[in-house]
Design a protein around this motif. Structure first.
Motif, PDB file in Angstrom:
ATOM      1  N   ILE A 103     -41.541  20.276   6.454  1.00 22.58           N
ATOM      2  CA  ILE A 103     -41.355  20.396   7.896  1.00 22.58           C
ATOM      3  C   ILE A 103     -42.208  21.552   8.391  1.00 22.58           C
ATOM      4  CG2 ILE A 103     -39.655  20.751   9.731  1.00 22.58           C
ATOM      5  CD1 ILE A 103     -39.022  18.280   8.175  1.00 22.58           C
ATOM      6  N   ALA A 134     -43.121  16.320  10.216  1.00 27.94           N
ATOM      7  CA  ALA A 134     -42.666  16.175   8.837  1.00 27.94           C
ATOM      8  C   ALA A 134     -43.763  15.470   8.054  1.00 27.94           C
ATOM      9  CB  ALA A 134     -41.386  15.356   8.787  1.00 27.94           C
ATOM     10  N   PRO A 193     -33.528  15.230  10.275  1.00 25.43           N
ATOM     11  CA  PRO A 193     -34.642  15.335   9.327  1.00 25.43           C
ATOM     12  C   PRO A 193     -35.162  13.980   8.864  1.00 25.43           C
ATOM     13  CG  PRO A 193     -32.588  15.991   8.275  1.00 25.43           C
ATOM     14  CD  PRO A 193     -32.266  15.720   9.699  1.00 25.43           C
TER      15      PRO A 193
END
Lengths: 981, 209
Positions: A100, A111, A162
């Motif tokens: 990241i 990412a 994420p």
């Protein structure tokens, strides 16, 4: 016979008119060129060693590079160079498989796939104001997907998933005066703690639900003393901050949502008080404070009580703390002692427990340790082993493990600021460096192998053998001068103030030296000049370069001069000159008996100082005193000023090498309509072979070759921004050619509806510049050639014979030059970063433009493509002369990329230098990467190429001899039989 | 009455112009937040072009960069080939794609403020307008010269080949040519030449007399 002659002439014409583009066979890669990949000074490093398999470290650098390095060898697995305005603020690993990166002041979150660097997702975050940004990636080893990535930047706190980069929620913290200082996300907790200061005097504490983003609790408490901004978070419920006087440490604890302050005077912790500074390393339950050049470790007790536990000298770099086995936390510190560095890893809770103590011999030319990152691994005996990644002052990156340097990377070379060339030492008589390498048979074998290769008859093993032979051959990496001038040194000055000498043969670092100064610890390097190049006198002296540096970043800070021996890399002398450096002017043609070049250095007050400070140099300078002119460009005000020498200041001060100047002329551009965006002069050391240019109809054009021409490009103030910010009607680009002695504008050309950035190159009597045409919405390249009108009458032979020409008339910059220009514009389909031109020893060889494109490749474009005499239908005579039919855009021939299938990432500059062989020029490009190659713009017409097949020549000769014998025998036989008849 | 009536549209126009002026002057200030749009596009490399390249690895999307306005912004490609530029103000922009081994035309992109960031794209090299922002390379770039396979003609054409060829001609064909000439005729022409007094080399040398 006449026919043959005609054929031969035709062949010559054909060969000379064919457009020679740079072209390379794939097996020639690496023969003349080399390419080095760098990343820059490392800012953050994250180790990825949990899994078995490839151990790697993810780094982000000051050159906006994010890269994955092999931990065993230091090689680059992958890297990405982000845009220049996309500085990386933070880097971390999420879910164990994504890297990241947070960049652009916390407004861009990306990412990347950990193994191969492929972009996985990209999220643009909302930002309303400039602020420091914080990246918090949950450190969950169990890959729990429930925890979001928390990003604070631009006044907003974002929670980002994420997995796909989706923004889960965002919280507005743009309220006036509120600054978020810490975002904490304790393990196994669904509450996010946000701590910030309101007007630097009130601590505000939020508890936010990490799933929904709702504020669960909000507490605030005013602190009358005010905070100074720096903060150290020591545990999940405590932070330590300095008050505004920097003499009191305040522990802010927020147990159970209640804020409490606890003040501790620094003077009560240590005897020597003073302004304190909280150092950045994150240690658990401890913080590092710098007071009076000493680093003090302060332990934070359970109740927020502070106590000093240890202190270290100033020259210490520390790492963040790292959890090791059994709930223990360790950190590393590195300090210098002579030529050694000592790496110590200690437990945070118990500073007497030293887990590791190693001493490593360190090269003195790396300076001090700047940053340390540590990582632990489990040894076979179950104990903890540590590896440390250290960043030195010269930006180099080293991995230390088990008391040795495992690998090192010279990352200083990613930020080259100036480059010059230097000769290698001459091969001494009697000392033969060349070894007798071949017997005749070997030699022949080698050539037959080459022949096979060039006829494509070679088997794969042969190809490998040929490649190996080529790489090793011709002693290209020897440290002596060669006959053709192919072996040279490129001296590169880096931003860290380190000087590197790179060998043109294989790109290795011959020597490197970190600049020192008596005045300040580390001067920053500005520019490089050739100081002493002995070639007639003073032959025993080694050549040397002058490095101009500065103590501090401000332009008014005092300058530092350093003289470095080119052969050995030793600093001969270094002097603190006591005045500022604004402009350094090497005086052309002025050298003293030691062959030291005279230089003038202008300071901020407009005075100039002469170097070297010897009476001899002063004598030379005083003789030419009246003929020295210089100019300076004040880009912000749009003024160009020309100066002449006025008087020596010897009367006023004791310094007789100090001169005042008088202003001779000024060119003022109206600030409401024109803004200077680019200025350029010819290279002072450029060689022009001929002043005359003969065209097909026996007409002669005389080039206007002057060293005092300045090219200036201005745009309308509105057009100074980016493309897309202005309409064609609002922007105009004007270019000027100004004589820098008289300030006379010799020529100007305006392009309506065009804007910058302007990239230009100035050589001989022509300027080529690249800019953006807003009307066509395309890039354009314009060439301007300047010719001398006053000599145009000399064409008449009779005038020459009778001596009525003006060729011997002195040329003065004062006289009004009669000149005319020719210009032409073409479209160019790419953005450009920089343009350079090839330079050869005598200037006979035709020139090529070297265009550094935004794709970080370098395109070689023949000058004949940018010739204002190009017409749509050139006549036969013009075609024979090599004039190419006019096309509206310049061609991009893929084979003429001199970087072939490589990229010079982050390309910033291209430097060319002539070799001794007239046909050949050295090209060195720098950016984040370095690239070097040798070019022959008109092919190597004055020497045989490397792949010239001697074997074929031999075979031909043998065949001819054999044929002669056979025919002789045949004719004998025939004669005999005829006689018998 | 009439003049007043006629003047009302004029006044209205004036008011409109003033307000436009006002807006024009305020636009750059407000463009920070409201007037920024997102450009999303896609890079696709057709199989036909891909097949012609020797550089297979270059086709990997991780090495491709998309550049806005000559370096103002740099974007990378996602695995599906999509790229995005965020916070782009309305206006006319330039997008370039850089991929080793391919040549892309720069794209002129008009972001309309009136149509809330509607994007119109035109290839500047071919002047072809795109209905959607899908960028394809114009051609694949070959950076190396190809070695020509073994060729008898190439050897014969080389200077040494020509030399050998010439020798062969002289050795084998010249005697043939000489044979065809009648010896008597030969003698006659030689005599004629001598009579004309052409200063031949032999006549100049005193030893030949």
């Amino acid at each position: 016979m006449a026919m043959a002659l005609r054929l031969y002439l035709l062949l010559i014409v054909f060969l000379s008119s064919a457009i020679v583009s740079f072209s390379l066979y794939e097996d020639q890669v690496g023969l003349m060129d080399w390419h080095q990949r760098y990343i820059g000074k490392v800012k953050h490093a994250v180790f990825h060693t949990q899994k078995t398999g490839r151990k790697r470290v993810i780094v982000s650098t000051e050159e906006n590079v994010v890269a994955s390095l092999d931990l065993r060898h230091g090689e680059i697995f992958w890297r990405h160079v982000l845009g220049t305005k996309d500085a990386i603020d933070g880097v971390d690993i999420a879910l164990g498989k994504y890297v990241i990166t947070l960049s652009s002041e916390g407004s861009m979150l990306r990412a990347w796939n950990l193994p191969d660097g492929q972009l996985v997702w990209e999220t643009s975050l909302h930002s309303a104001q400039h602020s420091k940004s914080l990246l918090s990636v949950p450190v969950n080893l169990k890959f729990d997907k429930d925890y979001p990535i928390l990003v604070f930047g631009g006044g907003y706190l974002h929670a980002v998933s994420p997995i796909d980069g989706e923004v889960l929620w965002k919280k507005d913290f743009t309220a006036e005066g509120f600054e978020v200082k810490r975002v904490l996300q304790p393990l196994e907790s669904s509450i996010v703690y946000v701590l910030g200061f309101l007007h630097s005097s009130e601590a505000v504490f939020y508890q936010i639900d990490s799933k929904s983003g709702e504020v669960v609790a909000e507490k605030s408490k005013a602190f009358p003393g005010g905070f100074s901004g720096e903060i150290s978070s020591v545990s999940n419920d405590k932070v330590v901050v300095l008050d505004s006087t920097r003499s009191i440490l305040v522990t802010i604890s927020f147990v159970d949502g209640e804020i409490s302050f606890q003040k501790t005077l620094i003077s009560s912790l240590v005897e020597d008080s003073g302004e304190a500074e909280i150092l950045s390393p994150l240690l658990s339950n401890m913080l590092a404070v710098k007071v009076n050049k000493r680093t003090i470790f302060v332990r934070v007790g359970d109740q927020g009580k502070l106590e000093a536990v240890d202190s270290l000298s100033d020259e210490t770099a520390m790492s963040d703390s790292l959890p090791v086995a059994d709930d223990q936390v360790a950190f590393a510190s590195v300090h210098h002692e002579g030529s050694k560095i000592h790496l110590t890893v200690k437990l945070v809770d118990d500073l007497d427990t030293v887990l590791l103590r190693e001493s490593i011999q360190m090269d003195q030319h790396r300076g001090r340790v700047d940053r340390v990152f540590i990582n632990n691994y489990i040894k076979t005996d179950r104990s903890n082993g540590f590896r440390a990644l250290i960043v030195m002052e010269d930006h180099s990156l080293l991995l230390l493990q088990q008391g040795a340097i495992v690998w090192s990377r010279e990352e200083g070379l990613a930020s080259v600021t100036d480059v010059t060339t230097a000769e290698l030492p001459v091969e001494k008589d009697g000392v033969s460096v060349a070894k007798v390498e071949h017997t005749l048979v070997d030699w022949l074998k080698g050539h037959i192998l080459k022949l096979k290769g060039s006829l494509l008859l070679a088997s794969p093993e042969d190809v490998v053998a040929i490649q190996e032979m080529r790489m090793k051959s011709s002693g290209r990496s020897k440290l002596t001068r060669d006959h053709n001038g192919f072996r040279k040194l490129f001296i590169a000055l880096t931003r860290a103030g380190k000087l590197f000498a790179l060998h043109t043969g294989d790109g290795r670092i011959v020597w490197s030296t970190l600049l020192n100064s008596p005045a300040c610890a580390r001067p920053s390097g500005i520019s490089l000049y050739q100081w002493q190049v002995p070639h007639h006198h003073a032959m025993d002296e080694n050549p040397s370069v002058l490095v101009v540096g500065r103590c501090g970043s401000d332009s008014s800070s005092p300058g530092v001069l350093s003289f470095v021996d080119v052969y050995t890399g030793k600093e001969i002398s270094s002097s603190d000159i006591g005045h500022s450096v604004v402009q350094v002017m090497p005086l052309p043609l002025f050298t003293d008996s030691m062959e030291q070049r005279l230089h003038l250095i202008a300071d901020t007050d407009g005075h100039v100082h002469l170097y070297p400070k010897t009476p001899e140099a002063l004598g030379i300078f005083q003789r030419e005193f009246q003929n020295v002119y210089w100019y300076n460009v004040e880009g912000d005000d749009g003024i160009i000023r020309g100066h002449g020498m006025k008087s020596s200041c010897a009367g006023e001060t004791a310094d007789e090498y100090y001169f005042t100047t008088r202003e001779l002329w000024t060119v003022v551009f109206p600030s409401e309509s024109e803004k200077i965006i680019s200025t350029l002069t010819r290279k002072p050391n450029e060689v022009v072979h001929t002043q005359a240019k003969v065209s097909t109809d026996q007409d002669v054009l005389y080039k206007y070759v002057s060293r005092n021409l300045l090219f200036v490009a201005t745009v309308s103030p509105k057009g100074a921004g980016e493309i897309g910010s202005v309409t064609p009607e609002e922007s105009a680009l004007v270019v000027y050619l100004i004589d820098t002695v008289t300030g006379r504008i010799l020529h100007h050309l305006s392009h309506q509806g065009c804007q910058g950035p302007v990239h230009a190159v100035f050589s001989e009597n022509w300027v080529v510049y690249h800019y953006f045409n807003l009307r066509a919405h395309k890039y354009e390249v314009t060439v301007v050639e300047i010719y001398d009108q006053s000599r145009a009458e000399n064409k008449n032979v009779w005038k020459l014979v009778l001596g009525k020409h003006n060729l011997t008339a002195p040329i003065s910059s004062y006289s009004r030059p009669e000149m005319f220009t020719k210009s032409q514009s073409y479209f160019f389909p790419q953005s450009v970063k920089t343009i350079a031109v090839t330079s050869t020893a005598k200037g006979i060889t035709s020139k090529q433009l070297l265009i550094g494109t935004i794709g970080d490749q370098i395109l070689a474009l023949d000058k004949r493509f940018v010739d204002p005499r190009r017409t749509l239908n050139p006549s036969q005579a013009e075609k024979e002369e090599g004039i190419i039919p006019l096309t509206d855009s310049l061609p991009i021939i893929p084979q003429s990329y001199i970087t072939h299938s490589l990229k010079v990432e982050g390309l910033r500059g291209i430097v060319t230098a002539p070799a001794k062989l007239e046909s050949t020029t050295h090209v060195f490009a720098y950016g984040v990467d370095l690239f070097y190659t040798r070019l022959a713009p008109s092919k190597t017409y004055d020497s045989l190429t490397d792949d010239f097949s001697y074997a074929l020549l031999l075979i031909t000769i043998v065949a001819l001899v054999a044929a002669i014998y056979i025919t002789w025998a045949l004719s004998e036989k025939k004669e005999l039989s005829e006689k018998w008849r | 009455m009439a003049p007043i009536l006629r003047s009302t549209p004029l006044v209205a126009l004036l008011v409109l112009q003033i307000s436009l002026l006002f807006f024009a002057s305020t636009l750059p200030i407000s463009s920070g937040s409201e007037d920024s749009y997102t450009i999303t596009g896609r890079v696709r490399i057709p199989a036909i072009i891909l097949a012609g390249t020797a550089i297979g690895h270059a086709a990997k999307f991780s090495n491709i960069k998309v550049v806005l306005n000559g370096g103002q912004n740099i974007s990378f490609l996602r695995p599906d080939g999509y790229f995005t530029f965020h916070k782009v103000p309305a206006g006319t922009h330039l997008i370039e794609v850089y991929a080793l081994g391919f040549f892309f035309s720069p794209v002129r992109v008009d972001v309309s403020a009136r149509h809330h960031g509607k994007v119109q794209a035109t290839l500047t090299e071919t002047r072809r307008s795109l209905t959607e922002l899908v960028l394809e390379p114009l051609r694949a770039d070959q950076y190396y010269e190809l070695r020509e396979p073994f060729n008898v003609m190439a050897i014969l054409k080389s200077p040494m080949g020509l030399m050998v060829g010439f020798m062969v001609v002289v050795v084998f064909l010249m005697p043939k040519l000489m044979e065809n000439i009648d010896p008597e005729e030969m003698k006659r022409t030689q005599e004629e030449l001598r009579n004309q007094g052409v200063p031949s080399l032999s006549s100049l040398l005193p030893a030949s007399r």
